[in-house]
Structure formats: structure tokens, C-alpha cells
Design a protein around this motif. Structure first.
Motif, short mmCIF file in Angstrom:
data_model
loop_
_atom_site.label_atom_id
_atom_site.label_comp_id
_atom_site.label_asym_id
_atom_site.label_seq_id
_atom_site.Cartn_x
_atom_site.Cartn_y
_atom_site.Cartn_z
N UNK A 129 61.99 -32.64 77.88
CA UNK A 129 61.57 -33.52 78.98
C UNK A 129 61.81 -32.85 80.32
N UNK A 130 62.97 -32.21 80.46
CA UNK A 130 63.29 -31.55 81.71
C UNK A 130 62.32 -30.43 82.05
N UNK A 131 61.99 -29.62 81.05
CA UNK A 131 61.05 -28.51 81.27
C UNK A 131 59.67 -29.05 81.63
N UNK A 132 59.24 -30.12 80.95
CA UNK A 132 57.93 -30.70 81.23
C UNK A 132 57.85 -31.19 82.68
N UNK A 133 58.91 -31.81 83.17
CA UNK A 133 58.93 -32.28 84.56
C UNK A 133 59.03 -31.12 85.53
N UNK A 134 59.86 -30.15 85.19
CA UNK A 134 60.05 -28.97 86.05
C UNK A 134 58.75 -28.21 86.26
N UNK A 135 57.94 -28.12 85.23
CA UNK A 135 56.67 -27.40 85.35
C UNK A 135 55.70 -28.10 86.29
N UNK A 136 55.93 -29.37 86.57
CA UNK A 136 55.04 -30.11 87.46
C UNK A 136 55.39 -29.94 88.94
N UNK A 137 56.52 -29.25 89.20
CA UNK A 137 57.00 -29.13 90.58
C UNK A 137 57.08 -27.66 90.97
N UNK A 138 56.11 -27.13 91.65
CA UNK A 138 56.14 -25.72 92.07
C UNK A 138 57.38 -25.40 92.91
N UNK A 139 58.08 -24.36 92.54
CA UNK A 139 59.25 -23.93 93.30
C UNK A 139 60.52 -24.70 93.02
#
Length: 252
Positions: A111-121
Motif C-alpha cells: 500500500x505504501x509503495x502504491x501511494x508513494x508512486x503517485x507522488x513525484x519526488x
């Protein structure tokens, strides 16, 4: 204090409590004349164990915790941190580090990786140390994240925190006063949010790993006790005890 919590806490989980009640009852039945008291204790232990082993009971207990927050559907603008709290890791050296993570840690990381990929930088913070011989949550999650193609300067490790209280305290030094997405199991989210807010932080809840999931209709399996239901009851007990302990110590 930390050692006391880890020793005494598990004795108050559903299975140990039920077994202790039945054991005490059997001692009275076999070695004393207090037959009525013995029968009462054995019966109480058996009834409680049976109830906790049914999803209809244990599911309600854990669902009340899990539905405190809904899953994070859209990522708020301006957020630059995604914090993932570890949920257990094995130290079995026969297995690669990426395969030592528990079911909870795996769900949280995905879940964390999926959300992180949505936020550039954005920065992905993986938190959790090694407790009494267990593996380090942060290190094992990092190994799993690397196998999923997540690595480099975007990942920050907190391998020192031993519990939620220390995570809230240590991660404040990492994210400061910035708002951040907090990823943990749904049952654990309520206590985590309270502890992080107590430290003056601004967590944005992103619960995952929902244990209590209902299905429409009815199944013959609903008639029988299951290990899964007993595990749900243990999860609920763990969190309610954690909330009580934190409240008594003024941590929430």
C-alpha cells in the motif's frame, strides 16, 4: 517498562486467558473440594474460547477498530512523505530478507509503495526495528521494496524504533511538522494516529490489511469455529490493550 509490556500483555490475549481459566478450573476439580468453582472456571474458559473462535464475534471486535478510518483513495496535494509502519518480521536466515516479512508488513509495504508512486519526488519512510531476536521490519521491507523496483534516495529507513510509541517519537525527527501519509494495518491505525498527533505531527491515515472483511450471503463455514477468527480476536485484544496502556501513560 517495555519488557513488562511485552511479557504481561500477551497473557491477556483471548487464548491464554481461556486456557488459564480452564487450567485453574481443572486444578480445583482434581485437587480440591471446590467442585462448583472448578466447573464454573472450566465452563467459562470453554465458552469464551468458543465465542472468540467464531467470526461473527471476533469480526465485530476487530471491525470496530478497522473502520475508524476509510482507505485513502486520492492522495492529497503537497504531501511529500509516505510513512510505512512495520508489522512484524522473522529473523530466519534460511530465507531471503524479502521473504521474512509478515503478512501485515507485506500488506503495509504494498500500500505504501502504491501511494508513494503517485507522488513525484516523495520520500518513502520504512519504520521498524528488531525486537527480541526478530528481524528488522525496516530492513526486510527495504529488501522487499528493492525487489519491487523501489530503491535509491527516495527511501528512508528507521530501523531503531521498537514500538508505535518510539516510532512516533523518532519519526518526528524525520518528517518534522510536515503532513504525511501514514500507512499501517487498519486495526492499528486508530492508536497510531492518536500517538503521532500527541507528538504534534500531522498524519493522513491510509489504512490497509483489513482483517474483518464481510461477504454477502451465508456460507456453511460460518457454522464452525476457525483459527482465523481466534486470530482476529487476538488482534482486537492487542489493540484495545495498547490503547488502554497508552491512555494510562498519557501517550494518547
Amino acid at each position: 517498562m517495555f519488557l513488562l509490556k511485552k511479557i504481561v500483555g500477551p497473557l491477556l490475549f483471548p487464548l491464554p486467558v481461556c486456557l488459564l481459566l480452564m487450567a485453574a478450573g481443572l486444578v480445583l476439580l482434581w485437587f480440591t473440594r471446590r467442585q462448583r468453582a472448578g466447573k464454573t472456571l472450566v465452563t467459562a474458559g470453554f465458552v469464551l474460547l468458543t465465542l472468540f473462535s467464531y467470526a461473527g464475534v471476533s469480526g465485530r471486535l476487530v471491525r470496530s477498530l478497522e473502520r475508524s478510518y476509510t482507505p485513502l483513495v486520492s492522495v492529497p496535494s503537497g504531501v511529500k512523505w509516505v510513512v510505512v509502519l512495520g508489522g512484524g518480521t522473522s529473523s530466519d536466515e534460511a530465507l531471503p530478507a524479502a521473504q521474512r516479512v509478515s503478512e501485515g508488513s507485506r500488506a503495509r509495504l504494498v500500500e505504501g509503495v502504491a501511494l508513494w508512486r503517485q507522488i513525484p519526488g516523495a520520500r518513502l519512510v520504512l519504520s521498524g526495528g528488531s525486537v527480541y531476536g526478530s528481524g528488522s521490519d525496516a530492513e526486510s521491507m527495504t529488501a522487499l521494496a528493492s525487489s519491487l523496483g523501489v530503491a535509491g534516495e527516495g527511501v528512508v529507513l528507521d530501523a531503531e524504533s521498537l514500538d508505535t510509541e518510539s516510532q512516533a517519537r523518532n519519526l518526528k525527527q524525520v518528517v518534522g511538522g510536515d503532513p504525511f501519509i501514514l500507512v499501517t494495518s487498519a486495526s492499528h491505525m486508530h492508536r497510531s494516529v492518536l500517538m503521532f498527533r500527541k507528538e504534534g505531527m500531522e498524519p493522513i491515515p491510509a489504512p490497509t490489511h483489513f482483517v474483518a472483511q464481510g461477504n454477502r450471503g451465508w456460507s456453511p463455514s460460518d457454522l464452525y469455529p476457525t483459527v482465523g477468527a481466534l486470530r482476529s480476536a487476538e488482534t482486537a485484544a492487542y489493540e484495545y490493550l495498547g490503547l488502554a496502556w497508552a491512555s494510562l501513560r498519557g501517550k494518547i
